[in-house]
Design an enzyme around this catalytic site. Structure first.
Site, PDB file in Angstrom:
ATOM      1  N   GLY A 115     -87.104   5.505 -64.360  1.00  0.00           N
ATOM      2  CA  GLY A 115     -88.172   4.510 -64.477  1.00  0.00           C
ATOM      3  C   GLY A 115     -88.607   4.352 -65.912  1.00  0.00           C
ATOM      4  N   GLY A 116     -88.643   3.122 -66.378  1.00  0.00           N
ATOM      5  CA  GLY A 116     -88.977   2.846 -67.777  1.00  0.00           C
ATOM      6  C   GLY A 116     -90.253   2.058 -67.947  1.00  0.00           C
ATOM      7  N   LEU A 120     -94.657   2.477 -68.229  1.00  0.00           N
ATOM      8  CA  LEU A 120     -95.468   3.256 -69.178  1.00  0.00           C
ATOM      9  C   LEU A 120     -95.278   4.755 -69.010  1.00  0.00           C
ATOM     10  CD1 LEU A 120     -98.846   1.299 -69.204  1.00  0.00           C
ATOM     11  CD2 LEU A 120     -97.173   1.459 -71.039  1.00  0.00           C
ATOM     12  N   GLY A 139     -92.735   6.473 -67.629  1.00  0.00           N
ATOM     13  CA  GLY A 139     -91.389   6.910 -67.984  1.00  0.00           C
ATOM     14  C   GLY A 139     -91.150   6.867 -69.485  1.00  0.00           C
ATOM     15  N   HIS A 186    -106.144  -5.592 -54.062  1.00  0.00           N
ATOM     16  CA  HIS A 186    -106.944  -6.125 -55.167  1.00  0.00           C
ATOM     17  C   HIS A 186    -107.719  -7.340 -54.675  1.00  0.00           C
ATOM     18  CE1 HIS A 186    -108.061  -7.715 -59.065  1.00  0.00           C
ATOM     19  NE2 HIS A 186    -107.601  -6.613 -59.638  1.00  0.00           N
ATOM     20  N   ARG A 232    -112.809  -1.990 -56.412  1.00  0.00           N
ATOM     21  CA  ARG A 232    -111.981  -3.011 -55.788  1.00  0.00           C
ATOM     22  C   ARG A 232    -112.004  -2.987 -54.268  1.00  0.00           C
ATOM     23  NH1 ARG A 232    -106.960  -2.387 -60.065  1.00  0.00           N
ATOM     24  NH2 ARG A 232    -108.022  -3.507 -61.728  1.00  0.00           N
TER      25      ARG A 232
END
Lengths: 653, 283
Positions: A11-12, A14, A16, A237, A298
């Site tokens: 996973g790339g 934030l 990762g 949300h 929320r």
């Protein structure tokens, strides 16, 4: 690297990227796997900002500890407390680092970092870069990653899909992955594996999530024996634009910058919003929550909007929509602070929200639940948990590292499988039963920077056999297992009957519809039971699923069909934990059990995959607390009356 | 539609189309397909029912679930690249009715408002096709490495705040930082041509996005420490001198990034850089 040790990051986004940078910087080689070029990861969608105590707020009585306390009450005390304390203590330093990396944070006229209000706080403690903060943060980390990659310290494997964690004697020693273009399936050795694979919005069909946020990777770890914590805790949300392909987020920062949520007071009022005078508008949140107004957390905003539309039938023109109104603000100000989301709304809906109130409705957004992780608590161990912290009270604990978590302890953010870690949204620990707005970016980066060090220590100091010395048969068998699953799916194309009920897209659609209606804003026991039997039906149909594309090159249908099976398994755990949690807490609201029941359920639900039944077993275990005492969570709700109270806010920047 | 016509198909026209869009209609999607590198291309058409708010993505999703062409031929689902669907990740870029753009923000009402109208989808032409509408944009990211597109920080340890910055300067940098590496500017650029040979990437035209990113980093107090390195690349082969000043890039940028301003700014820096090099005896 000298010792030949390697870490795999899956996973790339934030989490990762922060982990990869931190680990590469420490001199351990990183293999970074991502289904998309990392710059296109879902973190890019985060809009509003990132929370941290700052000097302006501090001088008004705010503190890191206050941020900690807010996060716990926001999460309705389902958070693991020690990691939250460490995270909020790190927050200002994380902002400084991002600032050094060049993130264009909005600036005050004097040149300091600007701040905005966000839900669940009365202080300005949210740092932001327009209304595309996630994009800007992701880009900063992407740039640093590119720097390390160009120096050969991070090995990028983009367009690779994670298939399975390789677990040998209870320890994770690598992964199986597939090249999404060539379809080659391959095993990779690693001395530790970090899952940083985000949330599972697609289980609910249309959500605010990106296309890759299926929860598939987490589900595969779950099936391989990793526990999954609080699966039922899904954030809906309050403000999104419903769309044909997804629901597009309208950031909480719209409310933070003064946006007001309202419907016409008169049911079925068909006048244009501008023609409805002030005294004929019902400002839902301001009237029901005079203290926090539009900035309640929320889950509360979502339920109230849902209540007004679904129960009272007061939505705009009888539809399930309410106004989110910014038209009282200066258009230039809105462009500067919220330009990103103003543009999205205008592009997709056609109206300019600077002049016409936006029409919005809640949508599935975030998974507080995720892979269960553990940690070693830090030095702050109060004799008894503390009561509510109020601004200006004495601050009970310092802000240096190591008070919440023991720095660098091998097990920080580690799952129940040795050497398998979970960072970011896929980690269940930080946000309890509701995540506060602008805390997600923080938890992702915090995990990478803080717990990345734990991974380095585990790899360097642990006495386990290096992965490079393990028997090749372990890895060959893992490859074969995944290749067999793959081939079975490919073979389903050859004898396809064309039965629509076996179409993977149809199965996914029905799963999403069912999960969305039974397991989101309002849940009931009978509704969840029905949901579980629907999942059983889908599971049965899925065993006969027919793939529509038998290509051995860039077969997206195969990837999608495979993950539908994983989504069904995760969906079952989400619905079952929701059924067994007979109380209401944060985002989890049961009409048949409307109160919080601390005696029975101040507990983490832990789902364990039962391979023989193909279903989850749910246990409830004590929440790791001890720092802050339970207290009611109501955000000063009043019985909605006609009179309006001045909104109370502290601090201006 | 010719290229010139395509570029003039502006916001007003799309708005007008949106007003006259017919509810409950079907639109023909004509899609250029290719099974993989070196394979022949073919066109396939699909008749897609259009619901309120439909965009190219929802239409491709519909085709994936109903992969039958207008001539009744069963086929495979179309392959395309996408992720965020909010026009912020850049993935789903393709050529739609002759013009490059993101497919997620492409509303059918704006392009094909009437029953039987046609939408044409093609892959970007400046990058190698992987399959169907999915292209390999690795070169685009490589070009960010060429300009050292990062701020050379000392490390991730806690060393205090970054440099202070004025409000106006932040606003200028923010505009540049919204570049999502989608490649629209490259597709529209006459100087940026398809190059499948990876060994030639570092000497082929770098493109407007990378030039603008170089400016972005040169404008940061710490980022400018690498300015000289960046300018070495940009005055070299495949650098700023290859720009033919067609100015198509700025017209197609979905984020309204002032790319031609960036090219102008880097052009001026290049002149200064060349002088410096001359007087330092480097050239």
């Amino acid at each position: 690297m000298a010792d030949g040790k390697r870490v795999i990051v899956v996973g790339g986004g934030l989490a990762g990227l922060a982990a990869s940078i931190r680990i590469a910087e420490a001199g351990v080689a990183v293999d970074l796997f991502s289904m998309v070029p990392v710059k296109r990861s879902h973190s890019v969608c985060a809009q509003g900002g990132i929370n941290a105590c700052n000097e302006v707020a501090r001088q008004q009585g705010y503190s890191e500890y206050q941020h900690f306390d807010e996060t716990l009450i926001g999460g309705d005390f389902l958070n693991d407390q020690h990691p939250v304390l460490e995270m909020t203590n790190w927050a200002p330093k994380i902002i400084d680092l991002l600032d050094r990396m060049g993130v264009p944070f909005n600036r005050s006229h004097e040149g300091y970092r600007d701040l905005r209000l966000f839900g669940g706080s009365l202080f300005r403690r949210t740092h932001f870069a327009g209304a595309t903060t996630g994009q800007q943060l992701l880009y900063a980390l992407d740039e640093q990653t590119r720097r390390f990659a160009s120096e050969g310290k991070i090995n990028m494997r983009e367009f690779w899909e994670f298939l399975w964690p390789i677990v040998e004697d209870g320890r994770c020693v690598g992964i199986v992955a597939q090249d999404m273009r060539t379809m080659q399936i391959q095993s990779f050795r690693a001395d530790a594996v970090i899952m940083a694979t985000g949330g599972c919005g697609l289980v609910f069909g249309k959500s605010t999530n990106s296309v890759i946020c299926t929860g598939g990777a987490a589900s595969r770890c779950f099936q391989a024996g990793a526990w999954y914590g609080n699966p039922e805790m899904i954030q809906v949300h309050p403000t999104a634009i419903p769309g044909a392909d997804k629901c597009r987020l309208m950031s909480e920062s719209a409310r933070g910058e003064g946006g007001r949520v309202w419907v016409p007071s008169k049911k079925g009022d068909t006048r244009k919003p501008k023609d409805i005078p002030e005294n004929e508008r019902y400002y839902i949140l301001e009237e029901r929550y005079p203290k926090y107004g539009n900035l309640v957390p929320r889950d509360i905003a979502t339920r109230e909007i849902f209540d007004v539309c679904v129960n009272d039938g007061m939505g705009i023109n009888g539809t399930n929509q309410v106004y989110l109104d910014l038209t009282h603000k200066d258009p230039q100000y809105l462009t500067e602070k919220l330009g990103g989301i103003m543009d999205i709304y205008e592009k997709f809906v056609g109206d300019d929200p600077r002049y016409t109130p936006m029409r919005i409705f809640p949508a599935v957004h975030y998974s507080m639940g995720g892979l269960w992780t553990t940690y070693t608590a830090g030095d702050y161990q109060p004799d008894a948990p503390l009561t509510e912290h109020k601004p200006g009270n004495e601050i009970p604990v310092g802000t240096e590292p190591g008070l919440g978590l023991k720095m660098g302890a091998h097990n920080n953010a580690m799952t129940n499988i040795d050497g398998l870690y979970a960072f970011g949204e896929v980690n269940f620990a930080y946000h309890g039963a509701t995540r506060l707005g602008a805390n997600a970016l923080l938890s992702c980066i915090f995990d990478g920077l803080c717990n990345g060090v734990s991974v380095v220590n585990y790899v360097r100091e642990g006495d386990q056999t290096p992965a490079s010395n393990l028997d090749p048969s372990i890895f060959d068998n893992a490859t074969k297992q995944e290749q067999d699953k793959h081939d079975k799916l490919i073979n389903s194309t050859t004898n396809a009957s064309g039965d629509r009920s076996l179409n993977p897209y149809q199965i996914a659609f029905e799963l999403g519809e069912e999960m969305n209606s039974a397991s989101t804003v309002v849940k009931t026991g009978p509704g969840l039971e029905k949901c579980l039997s629907k999942i059983e039906e889908l599971r049965e149909r899925y065993t006969k699923v027919e793939l529509g594309d038998g290509a051995m090159w860039t077969n997206q249908s195969l990837s999608f069909t495979r993950v539908v099976g994983d989504m069904i398994i995760l969906g079952e755990a989400i619905a079952k934990a929701g059924l067994l949690r007979e109380e209401s807490r944060g985002s989890h609201y049961r009409t048949d059990f409307p109160e919080r029941d601390d005696k029975r359920f101040w507990k983490t639900s832990v789902a364990k995959y039962n391979a023989s039944s193909g279903k989850s077993d749910i246990e409830f275990v004590d929440v790791k607390a001890g720092l802050v005492k339970l207290r009611p969570r109501n955000y000063g709700k009043t019985d909605s009356g006609p009179q309006k109270t001045e909104k109370e806010t502290v601090g201006a920047s | 539609m010719s290229e010139a016509e395509a570029y003039s198909f502006d916001a007003d026209m799309r708005k007008a189309n949106r007003k006259k869009a017919v509810a409950e209609r079907s639109v023909i999607f004509k899609i250029k397909r290719c099974d993989g590198p070196g394979k022949p291309t073919r066109w396939e058409s699909f008749k897609v029912p259009i619901k309120e708010g439909a965009n190219v993505i929802s239409s491709l999703n519909w085709i994936a679930a109903n992969p039958v062409t207008t001539s009744g031929q069963k086929t495979t689902p179309v392959v395309w690249d996408s992720n965020c669907l909010e026009e912020v990740c850049g993935a789903c870029t393709m050529v739609i009715n002759g013009r490059v753009r993101q497919s997620c923000s492409c509303l059918i009402d704006e392009y094909a408002p009437l029953e039987g109208d046609t939408m044409t989808l093609e892959p970007m032409s400046k990058f190698p096709v992987i399959r169907d509408l999915w292209v390999d944009r690795a070169r685009l990211f490589n070009n960010l490495t060429r300009v050292k597109g990062w701020v050379p920080i000392d490390g991730t340890y806690n060393l205090g705040a970054g440099p202070k910055e004025s409000h106006d300067h932040q606003q200028m940098r923010y505009t540049l930082s919204e570049c999502m590496s989608c490649g629209c500017c490259l597709e529209a650029c006459p100087q940026f041509t398809k190059e499948e040979d990876e060994s030639k990437w570092d000497t082929s035209f770098i493109g407007a996005h990378a030039i603008s990113q170089a400016r972005y980093f040169n404008e940061h107090e710490t980022g400018k420490k690498l300015k000289s390195d960046r300018m070495d690349t940009l005055v070299g082969e495949g650098g700023i001198n290859d720009c033919g000043n067609a100015q198509n890039c700025v017209k197609v940028c979905p984020k309204g990034i002032p790319l031609t301003e960036s090219i102008g700014a880097i052009g001026r820096s290049a002149t200064v850089h060349a002088f410096k090099q001359f007087f330092q005896g480097k050239k």
